[in-house]
Design a protein around this motif. Structure first.
Motif, short mmCIF file in Angstrom:
data_model
loop_
_atom_site.label_atom_id
_atom_site.label_comp_id
_atom_site.label_asym_id
_atom_site.label_seq_id
_atom_site.Cartn_x
_atom_site.Cartn_y
_atom_site.Cartn_z
N GLN A 162 0.82 -1.21 0.00
CA GLN A 162 0.00 0.00 0.00
C GLN A 162 0.86 1.26 0.00
OE1 GLN A 162 -2.26 -0.84 3.51
NE2 GLN A 162 -3.90 -1.90 2.41
N LEU A 163 1.95 1.27 0.75
CA LEU A 163 2.80 2.45 0.81
C LEU A 163 3.53 2.69 -0.52
CD1 LEU A 163 4.31 2.06 4.39
CD2 LEU A 163 2.76 3.84 3.60
N THR A 164 4.12 1.64 -1.09
CA THR A 164 4.83 1.82 -2.36
C THR A 164 3.85 2.17 -3.47
OG1 THR A 164 4.68 -0.59 -2.72
CG2 THR A 164 6.71 0.28 -1.75
N GLY A 165 2.65 1.59 -3.40
CA GLY A 165 1.64 1.92 -4.40
C GLY A 165 1.22 3.37 -4.31
N ALA A 166 1.04 3.88 -3.09
CA ALA A 166 0.63 5.27 -2.91
C ALA A 166 1.70 6.22 -3.42
CB ALA A 166 0.34 5.53 -1.44
N VAL A 167 2.97 5.92 -3.12
CA VAL A 167 4.06 6.78 -3.59
C VAL A 167 4.10 6.80 -5.12
CG1 VAL A 167 6.57 7.03 -3.67
CG2 VAL A 167 5.44 6.47 -1.51
N THR A 168 3.90 5.63 -5.73
CA THR A 168 3.94 5.56 -7.19
C THR A 168 2.78 6.32 -7.81
OG1 THR A 168 5.01 3.40 -7.07
CG2 THR A 168 3.97 3.99 -9.15
N VAL A 169 1.59 6.15 -7.26
CA VAL A 169 0.41 6.85 -7.78
C VAL A 169 0.62 8.35 -7.69
CG1 VAL A 169 -2.02 7.35 -7.33
CG2 VAL A 169 -1.23 5.00 -7.38
N MET A 170 1.15 8.81 -6.55
CA MET A 170 1.40 10.23 -6.39
C MET A 170 2.42 10.72 -7.42
SD MET A 170 -0.40 11.80 -4.14
CE MET A 170 0.63 13.24 -3.94
N ALA A 171 3.48 9.94 -7.63
CA ALA A 171 4.53 10.36 -8.55
C ALA A 171 4.02 10.40 -9.99
CB ALA A 171 5.72 9.41 -8.44
N VAL A 172 3.36 9.32 -10.43
CA VAL A 172 2.86 9.25 -11.81
C VAL A 172 1.74 10.26 -12.02
CG1 VAL A 172 1.74 7.78 -13.53
CG2 VAL A 172 3.53 6.85 -12.04
N GLY A 173 0.79 10.29 -11.08
CA GLY A 173 -0.33 11.22 -11.22
C GLY A 173 0.12 12.66 -11.22
N THR A 174 1.05 13.01 -10.32
CA THR A 174 1.54 14.38 -10.25
C THR A 174 2.31 14.76 -11.52
OG1 THR A 174 1.71 14.26 -7.84
CG2 THR A 174 2.97 15.98 -8.94
N GLY A 175 3.11 13.81 -12.02
CA GLY A 175 3.84 14.08 -13.26
C GLY A 175 2.91 14.37 -14.42
N TYR A 176 1.85 13.58 -14.53
CA TYR A 176 0.88 13.81 -15.62
C TYR A 176 0.17 15.15 -15.45
CZ TYR A 176 -3.45 13.50 -18.24
OH TYR A 176 -4.53 13.77 -19.09
N VAL A 309 -8.26 12.56 -12.73
CA VAL A 309 -7.03 12.01 -12.16
C VAL A 309 -6.79 12.50 -10.73
CG1 VAL A 309 -4.52 11.83 -12.42
CG2 VAL A 309 -6.00 11.75 -14.43
N ALA A 310 -6.83 13.82 -10.53
CA ALA A 310 -6.53 14.36 -9.20
C ALA A 310 -7.52 13.90 -8.15
CB ALA A 310 -6.49 15.89 -9.26
N VAL A 311 -8.80 13.86 -8.53
CA VAL A 311 -9.82 13.44 -7.57
C VAL A 311 -9.65 11.98 -7.17
CG1 VAL A 311 -12.30 13.11 -7.24
CG2 VAL A 311 -11.47 15.18 -8.33
N GLY A 312 -9.07 11.17 -8.05
CA GLY A 312 -8.89 9.76 -7.73
C GLY A 312 -7.65 9.46 -6.90
N MET A 313 -6.76 10.43 -6.75
CA MET A 313 -5.51 10.18 -6.03
C MET A 313 -5.71 9.87 -4.54
SD MET A 313 -3.11 12.98 -8.00
CE MET A 313 -1.71 12.83 -6.91
N PRO A 314 -6.67 10.50 -3.83
CA PRO A 314 -6.86 10.14 -2.41
C PRO A 314 -7.23 8.68 -2.18
CG PRO A 314 -7.90 12.25 -2.88
CD PRO A 314 -7.48 11.67 -4.20
N ASN A 315 -7.78 8.02 -3.22
CA ASN A 315 -8.15 6.60 -3.05
C ASN A 315 -6.94 5.73 -2.75
OD1 ASN A 315 -10.88 7.00 -3.48
ND2 ASN A 315 -10.70 6.81 -5.71
N SER A 316 -5.78 6.11 -3.20
CA SER A 316 -4.57 5.35 -2.90
C SER A 316 -3.86 5.88 -1.67
CB SER A 316 -3.62 5.40 -4.10
OG SER A 316 -3.18 6.72 -4.34
N ILE A 317 -4.10 7.14 -1.34
CA ILE A 317 -3.40 7.74 -0.20
C ILE A 317 -4.00 7.29 1.12
CG2 ILE A 317 -2.86 9.92 0.94
CD1 ILE A 317 -2.69 11.20 -1.81
N LEU A 318 -5.33 7.23 1.21
CA LEU A 318 -5.98 6.86 2.47
C LEU A 318 -5.57 5.47 2.96
CD1 LEU A 318 -9.54 8.42 2.05
CD2 LEU A 318 -7.62 9.25 3.42
N PRO A 319 -5.53 4.44 2.07
CA PRO A 319 -5.01 3.14 2.54
C PRO A 319 -3.56 3.23 3.01
CG PRO A 319 -6.21 2.87 0.50
CD PRO A 319 -6.05 4.35 0.70
#
Length: 600
Positions: A162-176, A309-319
């Motif tokens: 969950q932690l590595t996934g959240a970091v990756t989602v934040m990195a990829v999503g933020t880059g886009y 994209v941005a609205v979906g990012m908290p779905n990975s952060i909360l876990p």
């Protein structure tokens, strides 16, 4: 250290109190040290989780790009749409495959390391001095084998991914999103940054509160066991006793600890949940986006990308927030396990020696539990084979402590305990324990059949030998009347067996072992007259031809002993046979008079 010339070089100066032998071990490093054997698997799991998360955000980006294409060119040929549909579908497929593989690697590593840790803990427990278990109780062992390992399981099997996934989602999503519009991206990150700050504030004292709650849980567990074990007494004498008060106090402490934590973090925790929600991000993106659109500095198509994209990012952060709490608990659990594994085992002799007989000698023996208060002070005595030595004295005189030095429940602080002329510290612990039968007032039975409970005394014994031991312990007829005889399953409390019958079952176990030294610690203190008589008959069979040491409360049970040691405040006050001690009119005579109801 011992003053005797044959005492081995063993450090016995350490305290037997619950001092932390691993105080220098960093709590944050304990988890990494314990997980070192599966580090490669954890790296693979983290990489797969990261790739899975990256693939999982691709469908969101694909939807955003499809929306941008349609909004920017509503009437054009949209062949590129199908390209993005394929990219999105491929991302979803890769996400699912990698997610499954990451979970498999994580759970495999979890099963492997927890198995190894359980084996290490069990083997280490087998090497610890038996006295440690009396001081620590079963709560600490249970906590290590269940709760602490479960906390580590959460880290390995779930939190890491969950932690590595959240970091990756934040990195990829933020880059886009930076590629689409820098201003809107910074606003989205600002909202999530407020969530991170509030979460950090709410977790600033988590360790302190968790330690307090853990201690309260341990008190509740101990009080619950005490209440359950003494339920008959509680029901008989009402609910206002000390047992219920201890339970109530433990529950109150837990409630107060939890309430204090909630009172401290209620606002910061609520704010963290608010800023980390989809609604907060959606509100910020909509408000800022419509403002920029109204001023002509942002296209509607670009706004759609942020709404997807941005609205979906908290779905990975909360876990991941929950996972970070799991990591904190996992660190605490790992520190507890490492602390247990760091406890010094019972020292084994470098040059083992075999005793030349089974006589027992206490040579100026002294012992202290805490290194300050002396529990046994310079006691010397010889217990000859074929004779019964009784140890008596007031409560707290040091009777059980002296006897516990023989099987090395503890090591002496000074002097020496010898068997057959050899210091017990020079005898391998397995051979030492095999040379004696220990019968205590508190009966310990396994959740197994009657036969297996007896066979513990000698695992290779035949059924016929088990039956002979039962007959010698005067428990044969009782077993024959059980529903399944020797195959009747018992629980830890002995099932339908009475206290005296359970005691005779343990005596049958001791008889089967055939050990030449017998230690009886208040074996009949809690029995009624009939049960005591039956147990005494069984003990007479057990003690025949052995070196027998008896700790007694009821003096009439040891009146025929060959030697009686009278202890008082850890010192040897008197020594002799029953008649001799009565004639001296000392402590023993006063104790005898008090028990027999005769004026001294």
């Amino acid at each position: 250290m011992s003053t005797t010339p044959d005492a081995p070089a063993v450090d016995t100066s350490r305290s037997y109190q619950e001092a932390d032998p691993s105080a220098g071990l960093a709590k944050s490093g304990a988890l990494a040290r314990l997980l070192a054997p599966i580090r490669t698997h954890l790296v693979i799991c983290a990489v797969l989780s990261s790739l899975s998360a990256a693939a999982g955000i691709v469908p969101y980006i694909a939807v955003a790009e499809i929306a941008r294409i349609m909004l920017e060119d509503p009437t054009g040929a949209h062949s590129a749409i199908w390209t993005w549909v394929g990219i999105g579908a491929a991302g979803a497929s890769v996400w699912l495959v990698l997610l499954v593989q990451s979970s498999r690697v994580g759970h495999y590593a979890d099963a492997a390391i927890l198995h190894d840790l359980r084996v290490r803990i069990v083997r280490h427990l087998g090497a610890l001095p038996l006295g440690w278990f009396r001081l620590a109780g079963s709560g600490r062992v249970k906590r290590a084998m269940t709760g602490d390992l479960e906390e580590m399981h959460e880290v390995i099997a779930h939190a890491l991914g969950q932690l590595t996934g959240a970091v990756t989602v934040m990195a990829v999503g933020t880059g886009y999103l930076f590629f689409v519009d820098v201003r809107m991206t910074l606003i989205a990150l600002g909202v999530l940054g407020l969530m991170a700050v509030c979460y950090r504030v709410s977790m600033r004292s988590m360790t302190t509160h968790m330690n307090r709650l853990t201690a309260a849980d341990a008190r509740i567990s101990a009080a619950s066991v005490e209440y359950a074990d003494g339920i008959q007494v509680v029901k008989t004498f009402g609910t206002g006793g000390r047992v219920l008060r201890r339970f109530d106090d433990a529950v109150d402490e837990h409630t107060q600890a939890f309430a204090a934590w909630v009172a401290e973090v209620r606002y910061s925790s609520a704010a963290a949940r608010l800023f980390g929600s989809e609604m907060a991000v959606l509100t910020a993106m909509t408000a800022a986006g419509l403002t920029f659109v109204d001023h002509g500095s942002l296209g509607v198509a670009d706004l759609v990308a942020f709404l997807v994209v941005a609205v979906g990012m908290p779905n990975s952060i909360l876990p991941a927030v929950t996972a970070s709490q799991g990591v904190r608990k996992g660190r605490m659990g790992a520190a507890n396990i490492e602390r247990l594994l760091a406890r010094p085992p019972l020292p084994e002799p470098e040059l083992p020696r075999a005793p030349s007989g089974h006589g027992v000698e206490f040579d100026r023996v002294s012992f202290s539990y805490d290194g300050v208060t002396t529990a046994v002070d310079k006691i010397s005595a010889v217990c000859a084979p074929g004779q019964v030595t009784a140890i008596v004295g007031p409560s707290g005189a040091g009777k059980s402590t002296l006897a516990s030095l023989l099987p090395r429940f503890y090591d002496v602080s000074d002097g020496a305990v010898r068997i057959g002329g050899v210091d017990v510290r020079s005898i391998p612990s397995a051979e030492l324990l095999a040379s004696m039968s220990l019968v205590f007032q508190d009966v310990a039975l396994l959740r197994d059949s009657v036969a297996e409970n007896i066979r513990i005394g000698r695992p290779g014994a035949t059924d016929e030998e088990v039956r002979r031991a039962a007959a010698a312990a005067h428990i044969y007829e009782v077993i024959e009347q059980l529903p399944d005889g020797y195959d009747t399953l018992l629980d830890a409390g002995g099932g339908s067996l009475s206290g005296g019958e359970r005691q005779r079952l343990t005596i049958a176990r001791a008889i089967l072992s055939g050990a030449p030294i017998v230690v009886l610690d208040e074996a009949t203190a809690a029995l009624d007259a009939d049960s005591e008589s039956a147990v005494q008959d069984a003990l007479a069979t057990l003690a025949t031809g052995k070196t027998v040491i008896v700790i007694a409360h009821r003096l009439h049970t040891i009146a025929g002993a060959d030697q009686i040691l009278v202890l008082d405040n850890g010192r040897l006050a008197e020594r002799g046979r029953h008649d001799e001690l009565l004639a001296r009119d000392g402590l023993y005579a006063r104790m005898w008079a008090a028990q027999e109801g005769v004026l001294a």
